[in-house]
Design a protein around this motif. Sequence first.
Motif, mmCIF file in Angstrom:
data_model
loop_
_atom_site.group_PDB
_atom_site.id
_atom_site.type_symbol
_atom_site.label_atom_id
_atom_site.label_comp_id
_atom_site.label_asym_id
_atom_site.label_seq_id
_atom_site.Cartn_x
_atom_site.Cartn_y
_atom_site.Cartn_z
ATOM 1 N N ILE A 96 19.609 19.172 47.765
ATOM 2 C CA ILE A 96 18.653 19.809 46.856
ATOM 3 C C ILE A 96 18.803 19.236 45.449
ATOM 4 C CG2 ILE A 96 18.013 21.983 45.744
ATOM 5 C CD1 ILE A 96 18.833 23.355 48.436
ATOM 6 N N LEU A 97 20.045 19.116 44.989
ATOM 7 C CA LEU A 97 20.280 18.560 43.650
ATOM 8 C C LEU A 97 19.799 17.116 43.564
ATOM 9 C CD1 LEU A 97 21.380 19.093 40.838
ATOM 10 C CD2 LEU A 97 23.628 18.366 41.654
ATOM 11 N N GLN A 98 19.972 16.349 44.635
ATOM 12 C CA GLN A 98 19.500 14.964 44.624
ATOM 13 C C GLN A 98 17.982 14.874 44.671
ATOM 14 O OE1 GLN A 98 21.661 13.074 47.807
ATOM 15 N NE2 GLN A 98 23.161 12.264 46.376
ATOM 16 N N GLU A 99 17.325 15.884 45.196
ATOM 17 C CA GLU A 99 15.865 15.904 45.140
ATOM 18 C C GLU A 99 15.389 16.140 43.704
ATOM 19 O OE1 GLU A 99 13.422 15.323 47.376
ATOM 20 O OE2 GLU A 99 14.961 14.721 48.797
ATOM 21 N N VAL A 100 16.229 16.805 42.909
ATOM 22 C CA VAL A 100 15.874 17.117 41.525
ATOM 23 C C VAL A 100 16.335 15.998 40.585
ATOM 24 C CG1 VAL A 100 16.183 18.773 39.642
ATOM 25 C CG2 VAL A 100 16.016 19.596 41.986
ATOM 26 N N VAL A 101 17.584 15.580 40.719
ATOM 27 C CA VAL A 101 18.184 14.620 39.790
ATOM 28 C C VAL A 101 18.891 13.522 40.578
ATOM 29 C CG1 VAL A 101 19.889 14.315 37.951
ATOM 30 C CG2 VAL A 101 18.612 16.446 38.105
ATOM 31 N N ILE A 102 18.622 12.276 40.231
ATOM 32 C CA ILE A 102 19.373 11.148 40.795
ATOM 33 C C ILE A 102 19.730 10.216 39.654
ATOM 34 C CG2 ILE A 102 19.252 9.074 42.224
ATOM 35 C CD1 ILE A 102 17.733 10.546 44.270
ATOM 36 N N GLY A 103 21.003 9.866 39.578
ATOM 37 C CA GLY A 103 21.457 8.929 38.564
ATOM 38 C C GLY A 103 21.216 9.398 37.144
ATOM 39 N N VAL A 118 13.355 19.300 51.502
ATOM 40 C CA VAL A 118 14.581 19.827 52.113
ATOM 41 C C VAL A 118 14.288 20.306 53.534
ATOM 42 C CG1 VAL A 118 16.299 21.683 51.970
ATOM 43 C CG2 VAL A 118 15.673 20.395 49.925
ATOM 44 N N GLU A 119 13.164 20.975 53.727
ATOM 45 C CA GLU A 119 12.791 21.437 55.062
ATOM 46 C C GLU A 119 12.523 20.255 56.002
ATOM 47 O OE1 GLU A 119 9.518 24.101 54.365
ATOM 48 O OE2 GLU A 119 10.864 25.744 53.788
ATOM 49 N N ALA A 120 11.884 19.205 55.482
ATOM 50 C CA ALA A 120 11.645 18.006 56.291
ATOM 51 C C ALA A 120 12.969 17.376 56.722
ATOM 52 C CB ALA A 120 10.795 17.005 55.518
ATOM 53 N N GLN A 121 13.932 17.333 55.810
ATOM 54 C CA GLN A 121 15.251 16.787 56.134
ATOM 55 C C GLN A 121 15.945 17.646 57.182
ATOM 56 O OE1 GLN A 121 16.651 13.964 55.213
ATOM 57 N NE2 GLN A 121 18.575 14.350 56.254
ATOM 58 N N SER A 122 15.841 18.959 57.072
ATOM 59 C CA SER A 122 16.455 19.860 58.055
ATOM 60 C C SER A 122 15.839 19.664 59.432
ATOM 61 C CB SER A 122 16.292 21.313 57.621
ATOM 62 O OG SER A 122 17.011 21.562 56.448
ATOM 63 N N LYS A 123 14.512 19.515 59.497
ATOM 64 C CA LYS A 123 13.840 19.280 60.783
ATOM 65 C C LYS A 123 14.291 17.967 61.389
ATOM 66 C CE LYS A 123 9.646 21.872 59.780
ATOM 67 N NZ LYS A 123 8.210 21.793 59.464
ATOM 68 N N LEU A 124 14.442 16.942 60.549
ATOM 69 C CA LEU A 124 14.894 15.646 61.034
ATOM 70 C C LEU A 124 16.304 15.734 61.600
ATOM 71 C CD1 LEU A 124 14.258 12.610 61.275
ATOM 72 C CD2 LEU A 124 15.214 12.333 58.987
ATOM 73 N N GLU A 125 17.185 16.437 60.901
ATOM 74 C CA GLU A 125 18.557 16.597 61.381
ATOM 75 C C GLU A 125 18.599 17.365 62.689
ATOM 76 O OE1 GLU A 125 20.960 18.284 58.303
ATOM 77 O OE2 GLU A 125 20.872 16.473 57.077
ATOM 78 N N LYS A 126 17.780 18.409 62.812
ATOM 79 C CA LYS A 126 17.743 19.175 64.061
ATOM 80 C C LYS A 126 17.206 18.328 65.200
ATOM 81 C CE LYS A 126 17.365 23.735 62.011
ATOM 82 N NZ LYS A 126 16.483 24.878 61.743
ATOM 83 N N ALA A 127 16.190 17.516 64.931
ATOM 84 C CA ALA A 127 15.619 16.659 65.964
ATOM 85 C C ALA A 127 16.621 15.614 66.443
ATOM 86 C CB ALA A 127 14.363 15.972 65.443
ATOM 87 N N GLU A 128 17.469 15.162 65.556
ATOM 88 C CA GLU A 128 18.470 14.152 65.917
ATOM 89 C C GLU A 128 19.759 14.775 66.425
ATOM 90 O OE1 GLU A 128 18.965 11.724 62.480
ATOM 91 O OE2 GLU A 128 17.089 10.665 62.789
#
Length: 169
Positions: A96-103, A118-128
């Motif tokens: 979540i923090l990296q979605e807001v701030v990077i570098g 974040v929800e898209a990432q969670s779905k991807l992790e569940k699918a894998e």
Amino acid sequence: AEEAQQQIIREIFHLVLKRDDHICNFLECGSLFGGSDYKLIYRHYATLYFVFCVDSSESELGILDLIQVFVETLDKCFENVCELDLIFHMDKVHHILQEVVIGGMVLETNMNEIVAQVEAQSKLEKAEGGLSAAPSRAVSAVKNINLPEIPRNINIGDINIKVPNLSQF
């Protein structure tokens, strides 16, 4: 060094904790970091403190707003965020923090966009099968490689690699 980091965290905690709730949320902390160019900007929510350390070129009000967006996003993702959510889901908090701030650059402040990513990432992790299933998937992928013959010599330019006989494995 980790010990120096822990010492800085303890000092920041004591500095922020002893301040009254009615005092401003900006605190000069040059002595902690070896220069007067840094300041702490923090927000206190129930039992949670969110502290950002920034240099003097940053806008204090902008960072307070950033903290607000971060906390509201955490609250949406965890449904009433608490200490245990932060401890047991540190990977999600970092995502979540990296979605807001990077570098050090603020990338996104639209809370709905952050939650959607974040929800898209969670779905991807569940699918894998999640990160815990990754090693077993890697082993099965290597076992399923169908090579007619294992190469004994690999030549890449000037580099010659001799592959040992692995039949005993």
